[in-house]
Design an enzyme around this catalytic site. Structure first.
Site, PDB file in Angstrom:
ATOM      1  N   ASN A 103       0.892  -1.403  -0.069  1.00 25.75           N
ATOM      2  CA  ASN A 103      -0.082  -0.459  -0.214  1.00 25.75           C
ATOM      3  C   ASN A 103       0.709   1.617  -0.271  1.00 25.75           C
ATOM      4  O   ASN A 103       2.396   1.168   0.173  1.00 25.75           O
ATOM      5  CB  ASN A 103      -1.067  -0.010   0.768  1.00 25.75           C
ATOM      6  CG  ASN A 103      -1.991  -1.389   1.184  1.00 25.75           C
ATOM      7  OD1 ASN A 103      -2.109  -1.614   0.249  1.00 25.75           O
ATOM      8  ND2 ASN A 103      -2.159  -1.492   2.129  1.00 25.75           N
ATOM      9  N   ASP A 105      -0.484   4.270   0.948  1.00 24.94           N
ATOM     10  CA  ASP A 105      -1.730   4.901   2.072  1.00 24.94           C
ATOM     11  C   ASP A 105      -0.552   5.515   3.383  1.00 24.94           C
ATOM     12  O   ASP A 105      -1.537   6.346   3.597  1.00 24.94           O
ATOM     13  CB  ASP A 105      -2.342   4.943   1.771  1.00 24.94           C
ATOM     14  CG  ASP A 105      -3.093   3.225   3.305  1.00 24.94           C
ATOM     15  OD1 ASP A 105      -2.138   2.468   3.580  1.00 24.94           O
ATOM     16  OD2 ASP A 105      -4.182   2.321   2.593  1.00 24.94           O
ATOM     17  N   HIS A 120       5.484  -1.390  -2.616  1.00 23.37           N
ATOM     18  CA  HIS A 120       5.738  -0.363  -4.009  1.00 23.37           C
ATOM     19  C   HIS A 120       5.924   0.960  -3.951  1.00 23.37           C
ATOM     20  O   HIS A 120       5.134   1.699  -4.294  1.00 23.37           O
ATOM     21  CB  HIS A 120       4.202  -1.257  -4.208  1.00 23.37           C
ATOM     22  CG  HIS A 120       3.484  -2.107  -5.229  1.00 23.37           C
ATOM     23  ND1 HIS A 120       2.168  -2.275  -4.740  1.00 23.37           N
ATOM     24  CD2 HIS A 120       4.400  -2.653  -5.544  1.00 23.37           C
ATOM     25  CE1 HIS A 120       2.696  -4.034  -5.119  1.00 23.37           C
ATOM     26  NE2 HIS A 120       3.749  -4.088  -5.870  1.00 23.37           N
TER      27      HIS A 120
HETATM   28  P1  OAD Z   1      -6.539  -6.099  -4.083  1.00 21.23           P
HETATM   29  O1  OAD Z   1      -7.994  -5.460  -4.668  1.00 21.23           O
HETATM   30  O2  OAD Z   1      -6.374  -6.972  -5.401  1.00 21.23           O
HETATM   31  O3  OAD Z   1      -7.033  -6.921  -3.457  1.00 21.23           O
HETATM   32  C1  OAD Z   1      -7.722  -5.939  -1.876  1.00 21.23           C
HETATM   33  C2  OAD Z   1      -8.709  -7.677  -1.606  1.00 21.23           C
HETATM   34  O4  OAD Z   1      -9.122  -7.175  -0.058  1.00 21.23           O
HETATM   35  C3  OAD Z   1      -9.666  -8.205  -1.696  1.00 21.23           C
HETATM   36  O5  OAD Z   1      -9.244  -9.073  -2.760  1.00 21.23           O
HETATM   37  C4  OAD Z   1     -10.919  -7.646  -1.014  1.00 21.23           C
HETATM   38  O6  OAD Z   1     -11.655  -8.845  -0.818  1.00 21.23           O
HETATM   39  C5  OAD Z   1      -9.855  -7.475   0.389  1.00 21.23           C
HETATM   40  N1  OAD Z   1     -11.067  -6.609   0.946  1.00 21.23           N
HETATM   41  C6  OAD Z   1     -11.178  -5.672   0.679  1.00 21.23           C
HETATM   42  N2  OAD Z   1     -11.599  -4.818   1.839  1.00 21.23           N
HETATM   43  C7  OAD Z   1     -11.182  -6.318   3.190  1.00 21.23           C
HETATM   44  C8  OAD Z   1     -11.815  -6.249   4.816  1.00 21.23           C
HETATM   45  N3  OAD Z   1     -12.459  -4.809   5.001  1.00 21.23           N
HETATM   46  N4  OAD Z   1     -11.493  -6.962   5.476  1.00 21.23           N
HETATM   47  C9  OAD Z   1     -10.423  -7.960   4.685  1.00 21.23           C
HETATM   48  N5  OAD Z   1     -10.386  -8.147   3.378  1.00 21.23           N
HETATM   49  C10 OAD Z   1     -10.831  -6.884   2.213  1.00 21.23           C
HETATM   50  O7  OAD Z   1      -5.753  -4.718  -3.883  1.00 21.23           O
HETATM   51  P2  OAD Z   1      -4.205  -5.620  -3.936  1.00 21.23           P
HETATM   52  O8  OAD Z   1      -4.262  -6.774  -3.495  1.00 21.23           O
HETATM   53  O9  OAD Z   1      -3.372  -4.617  -1.803  1.00 21.23           O
HETATM   54  O10 OAD Z   1      -0.329  -2.188  -7.633  1.00 21.23           O
HETATM   55  O11 OAD Z   1      -3.410  -4.963  -5.079  1.00 21.23           O
HETATM   56  C11 OAD Z   1      -1.626  -4.822  -5.022  1.00 21.23           C
HETATM   57  C12 OAD Z   1      -1.439  -4.361  -6.130  1.00 21.23           C
HETATM   58  O12 OAD Z   1      -2.103  -3.950  -7.669  1.00 21.23           O
HETATM   59  C13 OAD Z   1      -1.362  -2.819  -5.900  1.00 21.23           C
HETATM   60  O13 OAD Z   1      -0.212  -2.630  -4.997  1.00 21.23           O
HETATM   61  C14 OAD Z   1      -1.740  -2.191  -6.806  1.00 21.23           C
HETATM   62  C15 OAD Z   1      -2.265  -2.642  -7.587  1.00 21.23           C
HETATM   63  O14 OAD Z   1      -1.802  -2.492  -8.788  1.00 21.23           O
HETATM   64  C16 OAD Z   1       0.459  -1.585  -7.959  1.00 21.23           C
HETATM   65  O15 OAD Z   1       0.020  -0.092  -7.734  1.00 21.23           O
HETATM   66  C17 OAD Z   1       1.868  -1.263  -8.312  1.00 21.23           C
END
Ligand code: OAD
Length: 247
Positions: A103, A105, A120
């Site tokens: 993240n 943020d 990242h």
């Molecule tokens: P994703 O959006 O791919 O996955 C986030 C996951 O968090 C999802 O599977 C949701 O189900 C889960 N989720 C959401 N809210 C939740 C909550 N309150 N409790 C539990 N789970 C929850 O995001 P990332 O895996 O972080 O990279 O994405 C990876 C990368 O993709 C990011 O760092 C970014 C993006 O492209 C870059 O921009 C280089």
């Protein structure tokens, strides 16, 4: 939840790997969830494809969507979630080897985490895309907040050091990929594990040590974990904080 409590309660060298799901309760959109950024941004910014938002080639053509997204994130004035706080409490207890977050943020820092790797990148520094001059966030923040694309004295766009598709992750990340920190539990929180190479770190750790994944939705990698909880992370954190001694 009880098995997760046993795993977490027994671990002394925890490596935490986090994604956007740890911040949704703070008001940040995740990327691939049902209300995710990749669904809303494509339409809002008329992007050719959702990931263009963080794509170097696209950014060179049109940096406005990324800076508008950044401005809106800064305006939210975010506060850490209960789960960010749980991770910090575990660190205070001396039980965290490293937190690796995808993240950008800055909420782990706001919660107090110090043993932290932002794989990242981060907004704290920025570089000119032309002459590579380094800038700090404070040098470019006013431009961003005034909807002006920040520019270097050489005229080129200044891009925050958050990692875009087409860029390398920080060197420190490749170091821990080769040489992982001491670990008796990999705790994976709020990520689809869809983006490599970051997810490779978590998946390689999960192949070696006990693993716990907490994520609202199923991921493609659930079967590679020792334990998976499909739970909201703040509910998970609330339970752990109530049940774990001194956390
Ligand atoms: P994703 O959006 O791919 O996955 C986030 C996951 O968090 C999802 O599977 C949701 O189900 C889960 N989720 C959401 N809210 C939740 C909550 N309150 N409790 C539990 N789970 C929850 O995001 P990332 O895996 O972080 O990279 O994405 C990876 C990368 O993709 C990011 O760092 C970014 C993006 O492209 C870059 O921009 C280089």
């Amino acid at each position: 939840m009880e098995t997760a409590l046993d795993l977490l309660g027994a671990a002394e060298k925890i490596v935490v790997f986090t994604g956007a799901g740890i911040s949704t309760n703070c008001g940040v959109q995740d990327f691939r969830g049902p209300e995710g950024l990749y669904k809303t941004a494509e339409e809002k910014y008329h992007l050719p494809y959702p990931e263009a938002l963080f794509d170097m080639d696209y950014f060179r053509r049109d940096p406005h969507p990324f800076f508008d997204l950044t401005k809106n994130m800064f305006l939210l004035d975010l506060l850490p979630s209960l789960c960010h706080k749980l991770v910090f409490r575990l660190e205070q207890q001396g039980r965290i080897s490293l937190v690796v977050t995808q993240n950008i943020d800055m909420l782990h820092q706001k919660a107090g985490s110090i043993k932290l790797m932002e794989c990242h990148g981060s907004y704290e520094q920025a570089h000119c895309l032309g002459c590579r001059k380094e800038y700090l966030l404070k040098d470019i923040e006013e431009s961003i907040m005034n909807d002006v694309v920040p520019r270097c004295s050489c005229g080129a766009v200044v891009k925050p050091d958050v990692v875009f598709f087409g860029e390398n992750l920080p060197d420190d990340f490749y170091r821990i990929l080769e040489n992982p920190p001491p670990c008796d539990l990999i705790l994976i929180l709020g990520t689809s594990l869809n983006v490599q190479p970051a997810s490779l770190f978590a998946l390689e750790m999960a192949a070696k040590v006990p693993s716990l994944l907490v994520n609202l939705q199923r991921t493609d990698y659930d079967s590679q974990m020792d334990l998976v909880l499909h739970s909201d992370l703040d509910l998970f954190a609330d339970y752990m904080m109530k049940k774990l001694p001194q956390v």
